[in-house]
Design a protein around this motif. Structure first.
Motif, PDB file in Angstrom:
ATOM      1  N   UNK A 112       0.808  -1.270  -0.002  1.00  0.00           N
ATOM      2  CA  UNK A 112      -0.134   0.066   0.091  1.00  0.00           C
ATOM      3  C   UNK A 112       0.884   1.329   0.078  1.00  0.00           C
ATOM      4  N   UNK A 113       0.306   2.383  -0.693  1.00  0.00           N
ATOM      5  CA  UNK A 113       0.941   3.520  -0.938  1.00  0.00           C
ATOM      6  C   UNK A 113       1.224   4.114   0.596  1.00  0.00           C
ATOM      7  N   UNK A 114       0.263   4.216   1.561  1.00  0.00           N
ATOM      8  CA  UNK A 114       0.129   4.790   2.736  1.00  0.00           C
ATOM      9  C   UNK A 114       1.476   4.313   3.417  1.00  0.00           C
ATOM     10  N   UNK A 115       1.936   3.008   3.360  1.00  0.00           N
ATOM     11  CA  UNK A 115       2.665   2.379   4.154  1.00  0.00           C
ATOM     12  C   UNK A 115       4.049   3.273   3.847  1.00  0.00           C
ATOM     13  N   UNK A 116       4.252   3.346   2.257  1.00  0.00           N
ATOM     14  CA  UNK A 116       5.340   3.688   2.087  1.00  0.00           C
ATOM     15  C   UNK A 116       5.699   5.373   2.653  1.00  0.00           C
ATOM     16  N   UNK A 117       4.835   6.158   2.552  1.00  0.00           N
ATOM     17  CA  UNK A 117       4.817   7.470   3.031  1.00  0.00           C
ATOM     18  C   UNK A 117       5.097   7.476   4.537  1.00  0.00           C
ATOM     19  N   UNK A 118       4.310   6.649   5.209  1.00  0.00           N
ATOM     20  CA  UNK A 118       4.382   6.700   6.843  1.00  0.00           C
ATOM     21  C   UNK A 118       5.626   6.234   7.214  1.00  0.00           C
ATOM     22  N   UNK A 119       6.272   5.172   6.381  1.00  0.00           N
ATOM     23  CA  UNK A 119       7.788   4.834   6.930  1.00  0.00           C
ATOM     24  C   UNK A 119       8.737   5.966   6.658  1.00  0.00           C
ATOM     25  N   UNK A 120       8.719   6.681   5.582  1.00  0.00           N
ATOM     26  CA  UNK A 120       9.694   7.759   5.837  1.00  0.00           C
ATOM     27  C   UNK A 120       9.277   9.240   6.149  1.00  0.00           C
ATOM     28  N   UNK A 121       8.083   9.167   6.527  1.00  0.00           N
ATOM     29  CA  UNK A 121       7.865  10.385   7.306  1.00  0.00           C
ATOM     30  C   UNK A 121       8.565  11.170   8.323  1.00  0.00           C
ATOM     31  N   UNK A 122       9.149  12.176   8.361  1.00  0.00           N
ATOM     32  CA  UNK A 122      10.159  12.746   9.277  1.00  0.00           C
ATOM     33  C   UNK A 122      11.520  12.128   9.660  1.00  0.00           C
ATOM     34  N   UNK A 123      11.874  11.203   8.704  1.00  0.00           N
ATOM     35  CA  UNK A 123      13.137  10.761   9.031  1.00  0.00           C
ATOM     36  C   UNK A 123      14.010  10.420   7.817  1.00  0.00           C
ATOM     37  N   UNK A 124      13.611  10.732   6.496  1.00  0.00           N
ATOM     38  CA  UNK A 124      14.279  10.875   5.300  1.00  0.00           C
ATOM     39  C   UNK A 124      14.991  11.983   5.014  1.00  0.00           C
ATOM     40  N   UNK A 125      16.157  11.835   4.651  1.00  0.00           N
ATOM     41  CA  UNK A 125      17.307  12.926   4.284  1.00  0.00           C
ATOM     42  C   UNK A 125      17.261  13.271   2.988  1.00  0.00           C
ATOM     43  N   UNK A 126      16.422  12.812   2.028  1.00  0.00           N
ATOM     44  CA  UNK A 126      15.951  12.925   0.796  1.00  0.00           C
ATOM     45  C   UNK A 126      14.685  13.136   0.441  1.00  0.00           C
ATOM     46  N   UNK A 127      14.116  13.785  -0.509  1.00  0.00           N
ATOM     47  CA  UNK A 127      12.790  13.731  -0.973  1.00  0.00           C
ATOM     48  C   UNK A 127      12.242  12.391  -1.471  1.00  0.00           C
TER      49      UNK A 127
END
Length: 515
Positions: A112-127
């Motif tokens: 699911x798409x939401x899982x991808x975005x939730x995983x990186x939310x607030x901790x990715x150093x790239x877009x």
């Protein structure tokens, strides 16, 4: 004195060295060769950044809380890579060392798409961003396996392959269509950028299903992307696969990105690119993509690797190597792996330099790395898993060198071969990808440019020394690019004197969530 970028060529010709007004900035990049592919601006200037945005470009002296001296370096838009499967902290670390500020998986996507975005939310150093994975919907509906939303190359897909994988073996059945449509639409409502069709890996899918799902792309005004069917230079060929996707995109009036053309069309690369040119001339919004390597990443049981590959691709079993060990295959080992380990990762040497040059020199063809997940193995070459740890040492992971060095390699090719100008190469790695998406994803209007008012995603490199260091050799295929000492993501210095900073500078590139 504030100067707009569009007026700079005139203003800079009459300016004196005096400064009427000095503004303080969060970050200043001094004395670099500022290159903007959209406007063609190419001049030594100073760049002031505040609150994550470029707020001034000028010959005036600028003062900032942090100043970077970019003398002898190019100040370019941060590179945008639509073809990244290396969605881990280690994968991102290699990307940002290669100048990439926005690595996204638009070829396979997530589900699911939401899982991808939730995983990186607030901790990715790239877009970060992703498409909706059509293959994920098929795995969920036909095989009853819910994929890992962070990366499709995970346990669910592997289990589906081992179990017979109806998503890639079941003959087209229109009775499956409604459930697949519902699954894809639910993910589009979660903000997926577009719809990804890597149908070269499941060629049984019916064209009517792809047409129907693309109707959803039209409904939500999003693009589609495709790894087309038929990795072959004999019928059914990659050229035939391209005509299918061009027709489906045209009939639904949606933008289309066609991934890694040379690796699919092989000896028909010129003809495939001519087909894209013809479609563009008729008003269709379509772009092609390539990566600058003569070998591709794959897995044993991909459709195109079935018996008969010798004639289809013009190669032998020994042209395949195990990604984990570098050992070439024999026909006997290939047959054994098909039965016992069909998900085994391989490298295959299929492309010639002339195919790559044809794509690199062709307008309307962008750069996409197709960086694969990085794997770690034990001493016997057994895969232990995908690497996600930021602290994983360079050179200790195995995979395809293009996930570490694609953009540095392009810049080295510009310097050593001179067949494409530096500005055109930068355009293929930044502005043109942003331009393709910006009508559907407004965030991209502020990326791929070095202009006042744009997001401060910036790559600073030495054009005389920048180079890729990753090779096909085990222990060397995850070595980082050198000659890119500074990379800035949304105004934050993420690569600082060639050291990656693990700070949450990245933002989600995403369509609105529909309730």
């Amino acid at each position: 004195m504030k100067n707009s970028l569009t007026a700079l060529p005139l203003i800079l010709s009459v300016m004196t060295a005096s400064t009427a007004y000095a503004q303080s900035f969060d970050l200043v990049i001094n004395n670099g060769r500022v290159m903007d592919p959209e406007t063609g601006f190419d001049q030594v200037a100073n760049v002031g950044i505040n609150n994550g945005y470029i707020t001034e470009i000028s010959l005036d002296d600028l003062d900032g809380a942090r100043e970077i001296d970019a003398t002898g370096h190019v100040v370019a838009p941060g590179f945008i890579d639509f073809h990244s499967h290396a969605q881990s902290e280690f994968g991102h670390k290699l990307y940002v060392r290669d100048g990439v500020t926005t690595p996204m998986d638009l070829e396979v996507g997530a589900f699911p798409v939401a899982d991808f975005y939730d995983f990186w939310d607030g901790k990715s150093f790239v877009n970060y961003g992703t498409n909706v994975a059509h293959v994920g919907a098929r795995v969920a509906v036909l095989d009853g396996q819910m994929p890992d939303g962070r990366v499709l190359y995970g346990p669910a897909l592997g289990a589906a392959m081992q179990d017979g994988a109806q998503f890639k073996t079941k003959t087209y059945d229109p009775l499956d269509e409604a459930a697949i449509l519902d699954a894809v639409e639910a993910e589009l409502k979660q903000g997926g950028i577009g719809v990804a069709y890597p149908i070269g890996y499941y060629t049984v899918v019916g064209s009517p299903e792809v047409m129907a799902v693309t109707g959803l792309a039209a409904k939500y005004d999003v693009p589609i992307t495709s790894h087309i069917r038929y990795l072959s230079q004999i019928p059914p060929s990659g050229f035939m696969g391209m005509t299918e996707m061009l027709t489906i995109a045209r009939e639904n009036d949606v933008p289309l990105l066609l991934h890694h053309i040379p690796s699919l069309c092989l000896g028909l690369t010129k003809e495939c690119l001519d087909l894209i040119d013809s479609a563009r001339a008729k008003g269709q919004k379509v772009i092609g993509e390539f990566y600058p390597y003569q070998y591709a990443g794959t897995y044993v049981d991909a459709d195109y690797n079935k018996p008969g590959f010798e004639e289809r691709m013009g190669i032998q079993a020994s042209d395949y190597k195990l990604a984990a060990t570098g050992e070439p295959l024999t026909n006997e080992e290939f047959d054994r792996l098909r039965k016992e380990a069909p998900a085994t990762d391989l490298l295959m040497y299929t492309m010639k330099e002339e195919y790559i040059e044809e794509a690199f020199t062709r307008p309307g063809v962008i750069v996409g790395s197709d960086g694969m997940p990085w794997i770690i193995t034990d001493n016997d070459g057994k895969k232990l898993g995908f690497i996600a740890n930021f602290d994983t040492p360079y050179g200790s992971a195995n995979g395809h060198a293009r996930g570490a060095g694609t953009h540095g390699r392009i810049l080295r090719m510009v310097r050593e071969e001179g067949k494409v100008s530096l500005m055109d190469a930068l355009s293929k790695m930044s502005y043109e990808p942003a331009l393709f998406l910006e009508d559907q994803v407004p965030q991209m209007k502020q990326r791929g440019r070095v202009q006042e008012g744009m997001a401060a995603d910036i790559t600073i490199f030495d054009p005389e020394t920048v180079t890729d260091n990753a090779t096909p050799t085990i222990g060397e295929n995850s070595l980082p690019t050198t000659g890119i000492p500074f990379v800035i993501v949304n105004g934050q210095v993420v690569v600082d004197d060639s050291v990656v900073q693990n700070i949450p500078a990245g933002v989600a590139i995403r369509n609105p969530v529909v309730e």
